[in-house]
Design an enzyme around this catalytic site. Sequence first.
Site, short mmCIF file in Angstrom:
data_model
loop_
_atom_site.label_atom_id
_atom_site.label_comp_id
_atom_site.label_asym_id
_atom_site.label_seq_id
_atom_site.Cartn_x
_atom_site.Cartn_y
_atom_site.Cartn_z
N SER A 1 0.87 -1.19 0.00
CA SER A 1 0.00 0.00 0.00
C SER A 1 0.90 1.24 0.00
O SER A 1 2.03 1.18 0.49
CB SER A 1 -0.87 0.01 1.26
OG SER A 1 -1.54 1.25 1.41
N TYR B 1 -1.53 -1.04 10.30
CA TYR B 1 -1.68 -1.31 8.87
C TYR B 1 -0.49 -0.73 8.11
O TYR B 1 0.12 -1.39 7.26
CB TYR B 1 -3.00 -0.69 8.37
CG TYR B 1 -3.32 -0.96 6.92
CD1 TYR B 1 -4.06 -2.09 6.56
CD2 TYR B 1 -2.90 -0.09 5.91
CE1 TYR B 1 -4.37 -2.34 5.23
CE2 TYR B 1 -3.20 -0.34 4.57
CZ TYR B 1 -3.94 -1.47 4.24
OH TYR B 1 -4.24 -1.72 2.92
N LYS C 1 2.31 -2.92 6.07
CA LYS C 1 2.51 -2.76 4.63
C LYS C 1 3.97 -2.37 4.32
O LYS C 1 4.52 -2.76 3.29
CB LYS C 1 1.52 -1.75 4.06
CG LYS C 1 0.06 -2.23 4.09
CD LYS C 1 -0.14 -3.52 3.30
CE LYS C 1 -1.60 -3.88 3.14
NZ LYS C 1 -1.81 -5.13 2.38
N1 LIG Z 1 -8.89 -0.82 -1.17
C1 LIG Z 1 -7.87 -0.01 -0.90
O1 LIG Z 1 -8.02 1.23 -0.85
C2 LIG Z 1 -6.49 -0.60 -0.70
C3 LIG Z 1 -5.40 0.29 -0.71
C4 LIG Z 1 -4.13 -0.23 -0.51
C5 LIG Z 1 -3.94 -1.59 -0.33
N2 LIG Z 1 -5.05 -2.43 -0.32
C6 LIG Z 1 -4.79 -3.86 -0.11
O2 LIG Z 1 -5.36 -4.57 -1.18
C7 LIG Z 1 -5.61 -5.92 -0.76
C8 LIG Z 1 -6.99 -6.33 -1.21
O3 LIG Z 1 -7.95 -5.55 -0.52
P1 LIG Z 1 -9.32 -5.05 -1.16
O4 LIG Z 1 -9.33 -3.58 -1.08
O5 LIG Z 1 -9.56 -5.72 -2.44
O6 LIG Z 1 -10.33 -5.56 -0.01
P2 LIG Z 1 -11.55 -6.58 -0.03
O7 LIG Z 1 -12.08 -6.55 1.37
O8 LIG Z 1 -12.48 -6.29 -1.15
O9 LIG Z 1 -10.85 -8.00 -0.31
C9 LIG Z 1 -10.00 -8.61 0.63
C10 LIG Z 1 -10.18 -10.12 0.50
O10 LIG Z 1 -9.22 -10.73 1.39
C11 LIG Z 1 -9.87 -11.81 2.03
N3 LIG Z 1 -9.18 -12.13 3.29
C12 LIG Z 1 -9.07 -11.36 4.39
N4 LIG Z 1 -8.40 -12.02 5.33
C13 LIG Z 1 -8.08 -13.24 4.83
C14 LIG Z 1 -7.39 -14.37 5.34
N5 LIG Z 1 -6.89 -14.40 6.58
N6 LIG Z 1 -7.24 -15.44 4.53
C15 LIG Z 1 -7.75 -15.44 3.27
N7 LIG Z 1 -8.43 -14.41 2.75
C16 LIG Z 1 -8.59 -13.31 3.53
C17 LIG Z 1 -11.29 -11.34 2.24
O11 LIG Z 1 -12.19 -12.43 2.47
C18 LIG Z 1 -11.57 -10.61 0.94
O12 LIG Z 1 -12.13 -11.45 -0.04
C19 LIG Z 1 -5.37 -5.94 0.74
O13 LIG Z 1 -4.10 -6.48 1.02
C20 LIG Z 1 -5.41 -4.48 1.12
O14 LIG Z 1 -4.70 -4.20 2.30
C21 LIG Z 1 -6.30 -1.96 -0.51
#
Ligand SMILES: NC(=O)c1ccc[n+]([C@@H]2O[C@H](COP(=O)([O-])OP(=O)(O)OC[C@H]3O[C@@H](n4cnc5c(N)ncnc54)[C@H](O)[C@@H]3O)[C@@H](O)[C@H]2O)c1
Length: 281
Positions: free
Chosen positions: A144, A157, A161
């Site tokens: 991130s 968080y 990251k």
């Molecule tokens: N959305 C944002 O703004 C953003 C920004 C920077 C980084 N991220 C990162 O992107 C990645 C994806 O997030 P997203 O935004 O698509 O969120 P999301 O909530 O849509 O998807 C996350 C998925 O991870 C799964 N998950 C969570 N814990 C788990 C575990 N212990 N084992 C297996 N699966 C698990 C959830 O069931 C879900 O399907 C994450 O690592 C998040 O930190 C997101």
Amino acid sequence: MTDGLNRLASKVAIVTGGASGIGAETVRLFANEGAKVLIADMNEEGGRALADELGDAVAFQKVDVTLEQDVVDAVAEATDRFGSLDIMFNNAGFGGALGPIDTTSVEDFDITFDVLVKGVFLGIKHAAIAMKPQGSGSIINTASVAGLQAGYSPHLYSVAKAAVIHLTKTVALELGEHGIRVNAICPGIIATPLAAGHPKTTDEQLGKLKKALGKGQVLGRIGDPSDIAYAALWLAGDESTFVTGHAQVVDGGAHAGRKWSKQGDWITAERPIKMYRPEGR
Ligand SMILES: NC(=O)c1ccc[n+]([C@@H]2O[C@H](COP(=O)([O-])OP(=O)(O)OC[C@H]3O[C@@H](n4cnc5c(N)ncnc54)[C@H](O)[C@@H]3O)[C@@H](O)[C@H]2O)c1
């Protein structure tokens, strides 16, 4: 999504967190580009529904990325079912512990680091075991911009990251000698259930989020999951074979600094140039 160009033809991928948000969009894109994909997620309902929708090239396995045996089983399932493991996208995540440092418990710390750091470590470890004998592979970790700069996200968080970015680099230096590339993607704010704060977020709620936050962004919008999926596609495929140990920022300019119109009048106002010039020039 338009028809793909088979950029991942004959490749096999695991996408953790592939049931929702960034992961789900990446599963769609990878499959559209000819890959066989195993969705590895705790969310059985969402993961199975997506696998059913996308046909035989996509399967689902219930996986908690914090449990080593689950990750071992996922790698075995991908290699048994599809014949190899070429791409490991360690993407599962959640928001982690919120709030001030003095009220953050050790349990909050442990679960945040278990999912965001240990989960990535286990994914890298078991992908490496599968990829070393074949002498090739691409491992991609979702970090991130919060891991590059403080003030974007809660304490733990952000730190988790940052650890993912550094782990990406240290491991890339080792696995490069085995033909395996390891990179990270640093998304800015992306319209997903995580950003909206609830796993069951509706499209309407995501639309509201985009409208509320878009205006303040450099490019006038927050990201869509496809913005990250395309970065993952590039890092997964053969167009990036000279790239390893890299943390690819995909954030619409947020990490570059403040949007021009928010930088203050003393910077942005138009004025006649008064520049010091040495005599005679
Ligand atoms: N959305 C944002 O703004 C953003 C920004 C920077 C980084 N991220 C990162 O992107 C990645 C994806 O997030 P997203 O935004 O698509 O969120 P999301 O909530 O849509 O998807 C996350 C998925 O991870 C799964 N998950 C969570 N814990 C788990 C575990 N212990 N084992 C297996 N699966 C698990 C959830 O069931 C879900 O399907 C994450 O690592 C998040 O930190 C997101």
